[in-house]
Design an enzyme around this catalytic site. Sequence first.
Site, PDB file in Angstrom:
ATOM      1  N   CYS A   1      15.317  10.295   3.950  1.00 24.34           N
ATOM      2  CA  CYS A   1      16.522   9.488   4.105  1.00 24.34           C
ATOM      3  C   CYS A   1      16.574   8.843   5.486  1.00 24.34           C
ATOM      4  CB  CYS A   1      17.731  10.388   3.909  1.00 24.34           C
ATOM      5  SG  CYS A   1      17.602  11.354   2.407  1.00 24.34           S
TER       6      CYS A   1
ATOM      7  N   ARG B   1      12.581   4.363   4.645  1.00 26.62           N
ATOM      8  CA  ARG B   1      12.587   5.828   4.584  1.00 26.62           C
ATOM      9  C   ARG B   1      13.158   6.344   3.275  1.00 26.62           C
ATOM     10  NH1 ARG B   1      11.846   8.468   9.154  1.00 26.62           N
ATOM     11  NH2 ARG B   1      12.923  10.248   8.312  1.00 26.62           N
TER      12      ARG B   1
ATOM     13  N   TRP C   1      16.843   9.175  -0.198  1.00 27.64           N
ATOM     14  CA  TRP C   1      15.661   9.402  -1.037  1.00 27.64           C
ATOM     15  C   TRP C   1      15.935  10.735  -1.678  1.00 27.64           C
ATOM     16  CZ3 TRP C   1      11.501  13.023  -0.981  1.00 27.64           C
ATOM     17  CH2 TRP C   1      10.391  12.661  -1.754  1.00 27.64           C
TER      18      TRP C   1
ATOM     19  N   ASN D   1      19.341  14.466   6.188  1.00 25.99           N
ATOM     20  CA  ASN D   1      17.977  14.233   5.715  1.00 25.99           C
ATOM     21  C   ASN D   1      17.306  15.593   5.709  1.00 25.99           C
ATOM     22  OD1 ASN D   1      15.423  13.343   5.129  1.00 25.99           O
ATOM     23  ND2 ASN D   1      14.994  12.579   7.195  1.00 25.99           N
ATOM     24  N   GLY D   2      16.725  15.984   4.584  1.00 32.45           N
ATOM     25  CA  GLY D   2      16.030  17.274   4.517  1.00 32.45           C
ATOM     26  C   GLY D   2      16.465  18.041   3.286  1.00 32.45           C
TER      27      GLY D   2
ATOM     28  N   GLU E   1      -9.149   5.070   0.073  1.00 31.70           N
ATOM     29  CA  GLU E   1      -8.000   4.379   0.675  1.00 31.70           C
ATOM     30  C   GLU E   1      -7.651   3.125  -0.127  1.00 31.70           C
ATOM     31  OE1 GLU E   1      -5.708   4.939   2.554  1.00 31.70           O
ATOM     32  OE2 GLU E   1      -4.947   2.970   3.144  1.00 31.70           O
TER      33      GLU E   1
ATOM     34  N   LYS F   1      -4.007   2.432  -1.886  1.00 28.75           N
ATOM     35  CA  LYS F   1      -3.209   1.204  -1.675  1.00 28.75           C
ATOM     36  C   LYS F   1      -2.829   0.596  -3.027  1.00 28.75           C
ATOM     37  CE  LYS F   1      -2.111   1.466   1.944  1.00 28.75           C
ATOM     38  NZ  LYS F   1      -2.454   2.770   2.226  1.00 28.75           N
TER      39      LYS F   1
ATOM     40  N   GLU G   1      -0.278   2.906  -5.016  1.00 29.73           N
ATOM     41  CA  GLU G   1       1.050   3.191  -4.453  1.00 29.73           C
ATOM     42  C   GLU G   1       1.932   1.948  -4.389  1.00 29.73           C
ATOM     43  OE1 GLU G   1       1.497   4.506  -0.406  1.00 29.73           O
ATOM     44  OE2 GLU G   1      -0.308   3.492   0.231  1.00 29.73           O
TER      45      GLU G   1
ATOM     46  N   HIS H   1     -22.075  11.154 -12.867  1.00 28.73           N
ATOM     47  CA  HIS H   1     -21.739  12.535 -13.291  1.00 28.73           C
ATOM     48  C   HIS H   1     -20.388  12.592 -13.980  1.00 28.73           C
ATOM     49  CE1 HIS H   1     -25.214  13.992 -11.094  1.00 28.73           C
ATOM     50  NE2 HIS H   1     -24.840  13.242 -10.069  1.00 28.73           N
TER      51      HIS H   1
ATOM     52  N   LYS I   1       8.432   6.385   3.687  1.00 25.59           N
ATOM     53  CA  LYS I   1       7.469   6.105   4.761  1.00 25.59           C
ATOM     54  C   LYS I   1       7.014   7.379   5.443  1.00 25.59           C
ATOM     55  CE  LYS I   1       4.992   3.676   7.528  1.00 25.59           C
ATOM     56  NZ  LYS I   1       3.733   3.073   7.012  1.00 25.59           N
TER      57      LYS I   1
HETATM   58  C1  AGP Z   1       0.048   5.665   2.977  1.00 24.87           C
HETATM   59  O1  AGP Z   1       0.016   4.329   2.527  1.00 24.87           O
HETATM   60  C2  AGP Z   1       1.206   6.432   2.409  1.00 24.87           C
HETATM   61  N1  AGP Z   1       2.425   5.819   2.752  1.00 24.87           N
HETATM   62  C3  AGP Z   1       1.137   7.920   2.703  1.00 24.87           C
HETATM   63  O2  AGP Z   1      -0.007   8.423   2.056  1.00 24.87           O
HETATM   64  C4  AGP Z   1       1.048   8.317   4.192  1.00 24.87           C
HETATM   65  O3  AGP Z   1      -0.210   7.969   4.720  1.00 24.87           O
HETATM   66  C5  AGP Z   1       1.213   9.838   4.294  1.00 24.87           C
HETATM   67  O4  AGP Z   1       2.492  10.178   3.807  1.00 24.87           O
HETATM   68  C6  AGP Z   1       1.038  10.379   5.719  1.00 24.87           C
HETATM   69  O5  AGP Z   1       2.006   9.813   6.559  1.00 24.87           O
HETATM   70  P1  AGP Z   1       1.814   9.994   8.166  1.00 24.87           P
HETATM   71  O6  AGP Z   1       0.577   9.238   8.529  1.00 24.87           O
HETATM   72  O7  AGP Z   1       3.051   9.428   8.766  1.00 24.87           O
HETATM   73  O8  AGP Z   1       1.647  11.460   8.422  1.00 24.87           O
END
Ligand code: AGP
Length: 612
Positions: free
Chosen positions: A2, A27, A74, A100-101, A482, A486, A489, A505, A607
């Site tokens: 949040c 967030r 969130w 938040n939490g 990676e 991308k 997500e 395999h 984020k």
């Molecule tokens: C990456 O595109 C994602 N948003 C997510 O995997 C992110 O890398 C992961 O949550 C780690 O975040 P951080 O680098 O702030 O620790």
Amino acid sequence: MCGIVGYVGPREAVGVILDGLRRLEYRGYDSAGVAVLSDGALVRRRTEGKLQNLAASLAQAPLAGRFGVGHTRWATHGRPSEENAHPHTDCSGKLVVVHNGIIENYLPLKARLQAQGHRFVTQTDTEVVAHLVESLYQGSLEQAARAALRELEGMYALVLMHQDEPGLLIGARQGPPMVVGLGQGEHFIASDVPALLAYTRDFVFLDDGEVAVVREGSATISRLDGTPVPQRTQRIAWDPVQAEKGGYRHFMLKEIYEQPRAVRDTLLGRIGLEQGEVHVDELGAAAEALKRVERVTLLACGTSWHAALVGKFLLEQIARVPAEVDYGSEFRYRQPLIGPGTLAVGISQSGETADTLAAFREAVSRGATGVAVCNVQGSMLTREAAGTLLTHAGPEIGVASTKAFTSQLVALGLLALQLGRLKGTLSAEACREHLLGLTRIPHLMEQVLGCEKQAEELARGLVHATDFLYLGRGIHYPIALEGALKMKEISYIHAEGYPAGEMKHGPIALIDERLPVVALLPRGRGRDKMLSNVQEVKARGGRVIAVNAGADDDLRAVLEERDAVLPVPEAEEMWSPLLMTLPLQLLAYHVAVRAGRDVDQPRNLAKSVTVE
Ligand code: AGP
């Protein structure tokens, strides 16, 4: 996770709060709300959905007042709805909390409070905090808050305000981040720096177990038991413009294009080309320990974990030091073998990822020297590390990490070079050669970004794909992972990264004319085998999208009209991942845009994942 903003000062609180929440929306964004002291009464306004719904409601029916809090949610407990949106209030309606939490012991607390007659109206864990503070309130919000916090278990960054104590905000942190913004005759509390950069660059980052007592003219930090904490003001160099879109359609696209600058800024002042030396001076206490390092354990999550996989190659091939990589969420469950000769490197853009923090603490508690590779100065990871290697990527607002990732690769390269020189496993000449290759990267990145138009055209024919397979070898295997992350997500299309040699395999059974296969073809080592893998895909009717370094005549010989080649310039193998990543970012971006996705705020994501 949040977003929280609190304000007290001469301005209209709603304007400051909405402005800040907009910069925190990455967030979490399934509902939002504000509470403002307006004409002596505490008034709440909450809406389901994106922040713009709240802004529209407030535009229609404004709330005046110079003291208030706001929140974007969130959801963890309780579905996204207006009723479950923060701020939450007590029975009297005079006290509100934003949080938040996760309050882990909220159920027994709720049962006890209900037995005392408190009436709950939501499914959230947060509402318990409002009623708990109310049950302890005897005229001092600060005292009631401190008493209540002692009973809470779990993770929280929260802000409280009370109608009978105008101008007083109480903030508390245990886990998720919280910063206090220091203004002139005004003060702020927020989850993260970007929310407040338009108003101040002076911040205090709260530590776990600390409480902030914030008024118009003062902000004091203390431990939960009231012990004062010396003021730790940090001036954040980021300017507000950097945290804006700058004319790009999305933050993510802006941040993709900021990568050459982010790499330059991460290199700035840290390399001595002539002497073949690296100067990562901010490693502080850890610098001495580097000489004694026998092995490295890299701890991270998500995209940062992919950076860790590349870091393993860099550390082992440049510094000749054994390196292992672990997910933050897995590390502490395997009784890791850690000793004083271990260097634990926590890699995190935000520096607040709960899983990474927990793993990092575990490694340090077992005797490792902890170093952070992080993009946010003052974040929890940087404050717990013996030394920090900051990535100077600037604020990364898009939920999908781009410039932070490539900056992490640069930082890990610098660490490997520094380690190699300190341990004598890397000559000055070899270090100089690597550095020369690294200094060329920003310019080569600018060249690669020229493929955006091609990626956009490719995206047209890919938006209806149901799956993608990304293949890479060696140091490019993490880049295949990676690229797949991308894609999935932000476009919500399933994508899987795989070591190319493993395709035969199992995954080869997936290959048919519908499955787009993204293949990473570097120059030099591994290229021939990658070409064979491309032929295996073609032999089964697959469609290939090749990210190809250098000349492509050998590749063109095996491709068809419906295949595609995204070119990248040749670079030293160590630094080639920095170039190979960019077309994959652009491809995912344009597929997501064409699919109508919310690129900067993809569904279900946040984020910074500050809960375990
Ligand atoms: C990456 O595109 C994602 N948003 C997510 O995997 C992110 O890398 C992961 O949550 C780690 O975040 P951080 O680098 O702030 O620790």
